[in-house]
Design a protein around this motif. Sequence first.
Motif, PDB file in Angstrom:
ATOM      1  N   TRP A   1      47.079  45.548  27.876  1.00  0.00           N
ATOM      2  CA  TRP A   1      48.303  45.844  27.806  1.00  0.00           C
ATOM      3  C   TRP A   1      49.187  44.649  27.012  1.00  0.00           C
ATOM      4  N   GLY A   2      48.520  43.225  27.360  1.00  0.00           N
ATOM      5  CA  GLY A   2      48.859  42.022  26.826  1.00  0.00           C
ATOM      6  C   GLY A   2      48.487  42.165  25.240  1.00  0.00           C
ATOM      7  N   ILE A   3      47.329  42.436  25.127  1.00  0.00           N
ATOM      8  CA  ILE A   3      46.923  42.601  23.723  1.00  0.00           C
ATOM      9  C   ILE A   3      47.447  43.217  22.687  1.00  0.00           C
ATOM     10  N   THR A   4      47.575  44.427  23.285  1.00  0.00           N
ATOM     11  CA  THR A   4      48.382  45.418  22.486  1.00  0.00           C
ATOM     12  C   THR A   4      50.028  45.029  22.211  1.00  0.00           C
ATOM     13  N   THR A   5      50.515  44.508  22.950  1.00  0.00           N
ATOM     14  CA  THR A   5      52.001  44.325  23.095  1.00  0.00           C
ATOM     15  C   THR A   5      52.545  42.875  22.614  1.00  0.00           C
ATOM     16  N   ASP A   6      51.614  41.913  22.603  1.00  0.00           N
ATOM     17  CA  ASP A   6      52.067  40.587  22.347  1.00  0.00           C
ATOM     18  C   ASP A   6      51.511  40.186  20.822  1.00  0.00           C
ATOM     19  N   ALA A   7      52.174  39.622  20.158  1.00  0.00           N
ATOM     20  CA  ALA A   7      51.697  39.415  18.643  1.00  0.00           C
ATOM     21  C   ALA A   7      50.722  38.397  18.646  1.00  0.00           C
ATOM     22  N   ALA A   8      50.871  37.497  19.525  1.00  0.00           N
ATOM     23  CA  ALA A   8      49.980  36.106  19.655  1.00  0.00           C
ATOM     24  C   ALA A   8      48.798  36.474  20.012  1.00  0.00           C
ATOM     25  N   TYR A   9      48.526  37.693  21.072  1.00  0.00           N
ATOM     26  CA  TYR A   9      47.425  37.794  21.763  1.00  0.00           C
ATOM     27  C   TYR A   9      46.597  38.773  20.562  1.00  0.00           C
ATOM     28  N   SER A  10      47.629  39.438  20.184  1.00  0.00           N
ATOM     29  CA  SER A  10      46.744  40.452  19.175  1.00  0.00           C
ATOM     30  C   SER A  10      46.167  39.931  17.832  1.00  0.00           C
ATOM     31  N   GLN A  11      46.973  38.955  17.328  1.00  0.00           N
ATOM     32  CA  GLN A  11      46.074  38.211  16.299  1.00  0.00           C
ATOM     33  C   GLN A  11      45.259  37.403  16.870  1.00  0.00           C
ATOM     34  N   ILE A  12      45.037  37.003  18.019  1.00  0.00           N
ATOM     35  CA  ILE A  12      43.855  36.231  18.567  1.00  0.00           C
ATOM     36  C   ILE A  12      42.865  37.233  18.659  1.00  0.00           C
ATOM     37  N   PHE A  13      43.036  38.310  19.238  1.00  0.00           N
ATOM     38  CA  PHE A  13      41.819  39.276  19.420  1.00  0.00           C
ATOM     39  C   PHE A  13      41.305  39.861  18.004  1.00  0.00           C
ATOM     40  N   ARG A  14      42.130  39.762  16.986  1.00  0.00           N
ATOM     41  CA  ARG A  14      41.447  40.232  15.769  1.00  0.00           C
ATOM     42  C   ARG A  14      40.606  39.062  15.403  1.00  0.00           C
ATOM     43  N   ALA A  15      40.902  37.766  15.432  1.00  0.00           N
ATOM     44  CA  ALA A  15      40.170  36.832  14.826  1.00  0.00           C
ATOM     45  C   ALA A  15      38.737  36.698  15.604  1.00  0.00           C
ATOM     46  N   LEU A  16      38.950  37.056  17.000  1.00  0.00           N
ATOM     47  CA  LEU A  16      37.748  37.027  17.717  1.00  0.00           C
ATOM     48  C   LEU A  16      36.906  38.180  17.856  1.00  0.00           C
ATOM     49  N   SER A  17      37.346  39.367  17.300  1.00  0.00           N
ATOM     50  CA  SER A  17      36.628  40.483  17.464  1.00  0.00           C
ATOM     51  C   SER A  17      35.445  40.667  16.747  1.00  0.00           C
ATOM     52  N   GLY A  18      35.345  39.987  15.485  1.00  0.00           N
ATOM     53  CA  GLY A  18      33.834  39.667  14.748  1.00  0.00           C
ATOM     54  C   GLY A  18      32.899  39.084  15.532  1.00  0.00           C
ATOM     55  N   GLY A  19      33.218  38.166  16.339  1.00  0.00           N
ATOM     56  CA  GLY A  19      32.307  37.394  17.219  1.00  0.00           C
ATOM     57  C   GLY A  19      31.654  38.457  18.311  1.00  0.00           C
ATOM     58  N   VAL A  20      32.125  39.591  18.517  1.00  0.00           N
ATOM     59  CA  VAL A  20      31.584  40.322  19.607  1.00  0.00           C
ATOM     60  C   VAL A  20      30.389  40.929  19.012  1.00  0.00           C
ATOM     61  N   ILE A  21      30.399  41.365  17.538  1.00  0.00           N
ATOM     62  CA  ILE A  21      29.044  41.833  16.839  1.00  0.00           C
ATOM     63  C   ILE A  21      27.993  40.852  16.823  1.00  0.00           C
ATOM     64  N   THR A  22      28.307  39.665  16.708  1.00  0.00           N
ATOM     65  CA  THR A  22      27.420  38.295  16.853  1.00  0.00           C
ATOM     66  C   THR A  22      26.722  38.253  18.100  1.00  0.00           C
ATOM     67  N   THR A  23      27.710  38.265  19.111  1.00  0.00           N
ATOM     68  CA  THR A  23      27.111  38.197  20.287  1.00  0.00           C
ATOM     69  C   THR A  23      25.992  39.155  20.860  1.00  0.00           C
ATOM     70  N   LEU A  24      26.677  40.557  20.439  1.00  0.00           N
ATOM     71  CA  LEU A  24      25.853  41.476  20.906  1.00  0.00           C
ATOM     72  C   LEU A  24      24.254  41.602  20.180  1.00  0.00           C
ATOM     73  N   TRP A  25      24.675  41.201  18.918  1.00  0.00           N
ATOM     74  CA  TRP A  25      23.318  41.107  17.974  1.00  0.00           C
ATOM     75  C   TRP A  25      22.429  40.036  18.596  1.00  0.00           C
ATOM     76  N   VAL A  26      22.765  38.964  18.615  1.00  0.00           N
ATOM     77  CA  VAL A  26      21.906  37.818  19.102  1.00  0.00           C
ATOM     78  C   VAL A  26      21.277  38.206  20.545  1.00  0.00           C
ATOM     79  N   THR A  27      22.097  38.806  21.434  1.00  0.00           N
ATOM     80  CA  THR A  27      21.538  39.157  22.892  1.00  0.00           C
ATOM     81  C   THR A  27      20.494  40.194  22.552  1.00  0.00           C
ATOM     82  N   ILE A  28      21.008  41.379  21.986  1.00  0.00           N
ATOM     83  CA  ILE A  28      19.852  42.463  21.942  1.00  0.00           C
ATOM     84  C   ILE A  28      18.627  42.059  21.131  1.00  0.00           C
ATOM     85  N   ILE A  29      18.660  41.459  19.988  1.00  0.00           N
ATOM     86  CA  ILE A  29      17.340  41.142  19.567  1.00  0.00           C
ATOM     87  C   ILE A  29      16.581  39.938  20.594  1.00  0.00           C
TER      88      ILE A  29
END
Length: 266
Positions: free
Chosen positions: A30-58
């Motif tokens: 709820w905080g991520i979807t309603t707060d502008a600052a949290y939404s911007q941070i989430f978008r900035a960090l979401s690309g790191g999820v792919i890298t984290t999962l890629w490194v972990t799985i391999i």
Amino acid sequence: MTYIPRRPTILSRTPWWLLAIALLFVLGLWGITTDAAYSQIFRALSGGVITTLWVTIIAFAAATALGLLIAIARTSGNRILRELSTFYVEIIRGIPVLVFLFYVAFVGAPGLVSAVNWLLQPIDATITIRQFDFVWRAILALTVCYSAFIAEIFRAGIESVDRGQIEAARALGFSRWKCFRLVTFPQALRNILPPLANDFVSMVKDSALVSALGVQDITQLGKVYSSGSFLFFETYNVVAFLYLTMTISLSLLVRLLERHLHENTR
């Protein structure tokens, strides 16, 4: 008057700790979807999820394969293989993951590049250390580190199989490899899967250490974003939310797997 007990509802059967986690997840979402600052941070960090999962799985797939080979060597009848594999396991398990990451990245990787260049001398080809990306150095380090722990899981699972079944299979004319493939490993797999899945969850968390090498995972992107925006509290709230979402989801899947295996072995 006969007392008829009430059937428990889904809510009454659900653990309180799980309800508390679900509430935290809803509040975080709820905080991520309603707060502008949290939404911007989430978008900035979401690309790191792919890298984290890629490194972990391999890294986890490679560590599992290497750990299985080490476990087979540790349980073999050849003393040299047993001693070498035990030496490997004890040494690797005694070094912190972060120290090993630095060692592989700044000592092991240059040494490996030098060895490859020496082998390529006959064809007059060379590679540079810059071609060995830090992501792959991190994957190599996590692979070696976790292979030692996974080897112990495999070894314990293999040794949990009743020796009588192995001797019976050998008496029927099974080769050592056929006996392992058809008798030992399928039974050991039931005991191996839950702790193996737990190690995968642990690697998701330990993958945050690769940010020390500059790998653009969740932690590194959070570090860069917070240092530029000075929104440390909000940024690391999102970092924690992303890691908790992944690890708790995986932990719940592990619990379901353990329950399924327990019911099937009754």
